[in-house]
Design a protein around this motif. Structure first.
Motif, PDB file in Angstrom:
ATOM      1  N   GLY A  82       0.850  -1.334   0.017  1.00 46.85           N
ATOM      2  CA  GLY A  82       0.045  -0.021  -0.005  1.00 46.85           C
ATOM      3  C   GLY A  82       0.807   1.339   0.046  1.00 46.85           C
ATOM      4  N   VAL A  83       1.947   1.034  -0.454  1.00 47.85           N
ATOM      5  CA  VAL A  83       2.983   2.312  -0.415  1.00 47.85           C
ATOM      6  C   VAL A  83       3.069   3.016  -1.684  1.00 47.85           C
ATOM      7  N   GLY A  84       2.696   2.286  -2.974  1.00 49.53           N
ATOM      8  CA  GLY A  84       2.650   2.970  -4.206  1.00 49.53           C
ATOM      9  C   GLY A  84       3.776   2.481  -5.203  1.00 49.53           C
ATOM     10  N   LYS A  85       4.007   1.167  -4.926  1.00 53.05           N
ATOM     11  CA  LYS A  85       4.975   0.481  -5.491  1.00 53.05           C
ATOM     12  C   LYS A  85       4.503   0.265  -7.194  1.00 53.05           C
ATOM     13  N   THR A  86       3.144  -0.343  -7.424  1.00 59.22           N
ATOM     14  CA  THR A  86       2.699  -0.693  -8.740  1.00 59.22           C
ATOM     15  C   THR A  86       2.449   0.785  -9.344  1.00 59.22           C
ATOM     16  N   THR A  87       1.895   1.896  -8.621  1.00 60.20           N
ATOM     17  CA  THR A  87       1.744   3.162  -9.180  1.00 60.20           C
ATOM     18  C   THR A  87       2.990   3.881  -9.728  1.00 60.20           C
ATOM     19  N   THR A  88       3.983   3.636  -8.807  1.00 64.97           N
ATOM     20  CA  THR A  88       5.364   4.317  -9.378  1.00 64.97           C
ATOM     21  C   THR A  88       5.748   3.686 -10.448  1.00 64.97           C
ATOM     22  N   ALA A  89       5.725   2.235 -10.829  1.00 66.94           N
ATOM     23  CA  ALA A  89       6.249   1.420 -11.749  1.00 66.94           C
ATOM     24  C   ALA A  89       5.530   2.153 -12.808  1.00 66.94           C
ATOM     25  N   LEU A  90       4.055   2.103 -12.950  1.00 63.33           N
ATOM     26  CA  LEU A  90       3.384   2.347 -13.910  1.00 63.33           C
ATOM     27  C   LEU A  90       3.783   3.754 -14.326  1.00 63.33           C
ATOM     28  N   ASN A  91       3.744   4.660 -13.437  1.00 59.13           N
ATOM     29  CA  ASN A  91       3.913   5.956 -14.048  1.00 59.13           C
ATOM     30  C   ASN A  91       5.222   6.687 -14.404  1.00 59.13           C
TER      31      ASN A  91
ATOM     32  N   ASP B 180       6.050  -7.417 -13.895  1.00 55.21           N
ATOM     33  CA  ASP B 180       5.256  -7.740 -12.862  1.00 55.21           C
ATOM     34  C   ASP B 180       5.785  -8.941 -12.090  1.00 55.21           C
ATOM     35  N   LEU B 181       6.318  -8.710 -11.100  1.00 57.67           N
ATOM     36  CA  LEU B 181       6.959  -9.720 -10.436  1.00 57.67           C
ATOM     37  C   LEU B 181       6.031  -9.964  -9.035  1.00 57.67           C
ATOM     38  N   ASP B 182       4.941  -9.592  -9.031  1.00 53.35           N
ATOM     39  CA  ASP B 182       4.005  -9.771  -8.055  1.00 53.35           C
ATOM     40  C   ASP B 182       3.134 -10.903  -8.285  1.00 53.35           C
ATOM     41  N   PRO B 183       2.725 -11.928  -7.445  1.00 58.22           N
ATOM     42  CA  PRO B 183       1.811 -12.728  -7.922  1.00 58.22           C
ATOM     43  C   PRO B 183       0.360 -12.017  -7.998  1.00 58.22           C
ATOM     44  N   GLN B 184       0.054 -10.960  -7.246  1.00 55.74           N
ATOM     45  CA  GLN B 184      -1.009 -10.312  -7.136  1.00 55.74           C
ATOM     46  C   GLN B 184      -1.383  -9.595  -8.348  1.00 55.74           C
ATOM     47  N   GLY B 185      -0.580  -9.244  -9.202  1.00 57.83           N
ATOM     48  CA  GLY B 185      -0.360  -9.057 -10.640  1.00 57.83           C
ATOM     49  C   GLY B 185      -1.207  -7.564 -10.936  1.00 57.83           C
ATOM     50  N   HIS B 186      -1.059  -6.513 -10.081  1.00 51.80           N
ATOM     51  CA  HIS B 186      -1.779  -5.348  -9.933  1.00 51.80           C
ATOM     52  C   HIS B 186      -1.453  -4.565 -11.163  1.00 51.80           C
ATOM     53  N   LEU B 187      -0.210  -4.694 -11.727  1.00 51.37           N
ATOM     54  CA  LEU B 187       0.338  -4.008 -12.737  1.00 51.37           C
ATOM     55  C   LEU B 187      -0.249  -4.534 -13.916  1.00 51.37           C
ATOM     56  N   SER B 188      -0.385  -5.889 -13.938  1.00 48.70           N
ATOM     57  CA  SER B 188      -0.669  -6.571 -15.266  1.00 48.70           C
ATOM     58  C   SER B 188      -2.380  -6.225 -15.066  1.00 48.70           C
ATOM     59  N   SER B 189      -3.105  -6.220 -14.266  1.00 56.23           N
ATOM     60  CA  SER B 189      -4.428  -5.857 -14.366  1.00 56.23           C
ATOM     61  C   SER B 189      -4.657  -4.575 -14.971  1.00 56.23           C
ATOM     62  N   ILE B 190      -3.723  -3.335 -14.585  1.00 53.84           N
ATOM     63  CA  ILE B 190      -3.821  -2.131 -15.232  1.00 53.84           C
ATOM     64  C   ILE B 190      -3.683  -2.315 -16.753  1.00 53.84           C
ATOM     65  N   HIS B 191      -2.956  -2.982 -17.174  1.00 52.28           N
ATOM     66  CA  HIS B 191      -2.585  -3.278 -18.745  1.00 52.28           C
ATOM     67  C   HIS B 191      -3.809  -3.632 -19.132  1.00 52.28           C
ATOM     68  N   GLY B 192      -4.666  -4.676 -18.546  1.00 49.38           N
ATOM     69  CA  GLY B 192      -5.968  -4.982 -19.166  1.00 49.38           C
ATOM     70  C   GLY B 192      -6.361  -6.047 -19.838  1.00 49.38           C
ATOM     71  N   LYS B 193      -5.077  -6.470 -20.531  1.00 46.43           N
ATOM     72  CA  LYS B 193      -5.095  -7.645 -21.582  1.00 46.43           C
ATOM     73  C   LYS B 193      -4.126  -8.659 -21.448  1.00 46.43           C
ATOM     74  N   THR B 194      -3.931  -8.759 -20.245  1.00 49.31           N
ATOM     75  CA  THR B 194      -2.941  -9.855 -19.803  1.00 49.31           C
ATOM     76  C   THR B 194      -3.401 -11.150 -19.958  1.00 49.31           C
ATOM     77  N   PRO B 195      -2.482 -12.335 -19.965  1.00 46.72           N
ATOM     78  CA  PRO B 195      -3.007 -13.606 -20.363  1.00 46.72           C
ATOM     79  C   PRO B 195      -3.900 -14.462 -19.165  1.00 46.72           C
ATOM     80  N   LEU B 196      -4.643 -15.096 -19.286  1.00 45.65           N
ATOM     81  CA  LEU B 196      -5.188 -15.878 -18.372  1.00 45.65           C
ATOM     82  C   LEU B 196      -4.703 -17.258 -18.030  1.00 45.65           C
ATOM     83  N   GLU B 197      -3.675 -17.812 -19.068  1.00 43.13           N
ATOM     84  CA  GLU B 197      -2.720 -19.007 -18.857  1.00 43.13           C
ATOM     85  C   GLU B 197      -1.375 -18.382 -18.383  1.00 43.13           C
ATOM     86  N   SER B 198      -1.207 -19.372 -17.234  1.00 40.61           N
ATOM     87  CA  SER B 198       0.433 -19.179 -16.594  1.00 40.61           C
ATOM     88  C   SER B 198       1.480 -19.228 -17.702  1.00 40.61           C
ATOM     89  N   GLY B 199       1.139 -19.919 -18.658  1.00 38.60           N
ATOM     90  CA  GLY B 199       2.320 -20.426 -19.744  1.00 38.60           C
ATOM     91  C   GLY B 199       2.583 -19.299 -20.479  1.00 38.60           C
TER      92      GLY B 199
END
Length: 259
Positions: free
Chosen positions: A11-20, A36-55
Motif C-alpha cells: 500500500g505504499v505505491g510500488k505499482t503506481t510508481t512502476a506504471l507512472n 510484474d513480479l508480484d503474484p497479485q498482478g496489479h500492474l498486469s491488471s492495469i494493462h487490462g489484456k494480460t493472459p489468463l494462462e500461466s504459460g
C-alpha cells in the motif's frame, strides 16, 4: 538501467510508481520494459489484456524455461510488459533459494539486454522477501523504495535497509537505493516528520521529489491509464514527471533525448 521498485510493506505505491515512471520514460522517447513480479498482478491488471494462462506469463520463465522476450506484450503509450500470474506464488516452494534460482532473472535480462541495450527495465516487486523479490534485487542496478508518510513505513524502510545489508556480502556490491516519499500531504505535520526522519537516517538517498496524496494518482489505475493520460495537468502527473527528472539528474536513468 534496471530499477526494482520494492518495499516489504504493501500500500505504499510500488505499482503506481512502476506504471507512472514507465509512462514518463515513454513520453521522453525511451519506452521501457515493465516486469510484474508480484503474484497479485496489479500492474498486469492495469494493462487490462494480460493472459489468463500461466504459460504466457512470467511464471513460464521460471517453470518452463521460456525466454523473457517470448513473454513480452505491447503496452500502448508505455512500452512493453511481461505480465504476472497468480501461479508465481509457487516459485518459492518449487525452486528453493539456491544461487541458480536467485540469479535467474538477472541472467534472463542479460540475454534480453543484448538485443535491446538501450531499453530501461522497471520491476514491480511483491511486498515480501522471497525468491521473487530476491531475483529483482540481484538483477537490478538500483532500487526505488516508496515510503508512504506514516510511521509504520519508517519501520519498513529500516527493515529493508537491514535486509540489503545482509545481502551485500552475497552480491559483492552495494546496490544503490533511493527512498521515495509517497502519499505526501503537505497539510499534515506527519508528512514532514517522516521526511525529516528519513533524511536523518539515509541522507541524500532520500529523493527530493515527493508524490503527493492525489485523486488522479489514486483513480487512474482503475481506468487502465497512467497519470499522464488520465490528467496530464494534475499534481500527480507533475510529481511523477519530477521523479523522472530527478532520477535522470542523478544518472540513474540515462536517456536518449528525442524532444
Amino acid at each position: 538501467m534496471r530499477i526494482a521498485i520494492f518495499n516489504q510493506k504493501g500500500g505504499v505505491g510500488k505499482t503506481t510508481t512502476a506504471l507512472n515512471l514507465g509512462a514518463a520514460l515513454q513520453r521522453s522517447g525511451n519506452p521501457p520494459l515493465l516486469i510484474d513480479l508480484d503474484p497479485q498482478g496489479h500492474l498486469s491488471s492495469i494493462h487490462g489484456k494480460t493472459p489468463l494462462e500461466s504459460g504466457h506469463s512470467l511464471f513460464a520463465f521460471f517453470q518452463d524455461l521460456r525466454a523473457l522476450e517470448e513473454l513480452e506484450v505491447d503496452w500502448e503509450n508505455i512500452g512493453r510488459l511481461i505480465p504476472a500470474h497468480q501461479q508465481l506464488i509457487k516459485v518459492d516452494s518449487i525452486f528453493g533459494k539456491g544461487p541458480a534460482i536467485l540469479n535467474k532473472l538477472r541472467h534472463g535480462l542479460d540475454v534480453l539486454e543484448e538485443k535491446h541495450p538501450e531499453r530501461h527495465c522497471l520491476i514491480d516487486c511483491c511486498p515480501y522477501i522471497g525468491v521473487l523479490a530476491l531475483n529483482a534485487i540481484f538483477a537490478s542496478d538500483c532500487l526505488v523504495i516508496p515510503v508512504s508518510t506514516d510511521y509504520l513505513s519508517l519501520q519498513a524502510a529500516d527493515q529493508i535497509t537491514r535486509t540489503l545489508q545482509v545481502l551485500e556480502p552475497v552480491m559483492k556490491r552495494r546496490i544503490p537505493r533511493y527512498y521515495l516519499l509517497t502519499r505526501f500531504d503537505r497539510r499534515r505535520r506527519m508528512s514532514d516528520d517522516v521526511r525529516n526522519k528519513l533524511r536523518e537516517r539515509y541522507g541524500d538517498e532520500v529523493l527530493d521529489t515527493a508524490i503527493s496524496e492525489n485523486v488522479t494518482v489514486a483513480e487512474s489505475p482503475s481506468m487502465n491509464q497512467d497519470v499522464f493520460r488520465h490528467n496530464a495537468s494534475s499534481t500527480g502527473a507533475h510529481d511523477y514527471r519530477a521523479l523522472f527528472d530527478e532520477l535522470v539528474e542523478r544518472d540513474s536513468l540515462p536517456i536518449r533525448t528525442t524532444r
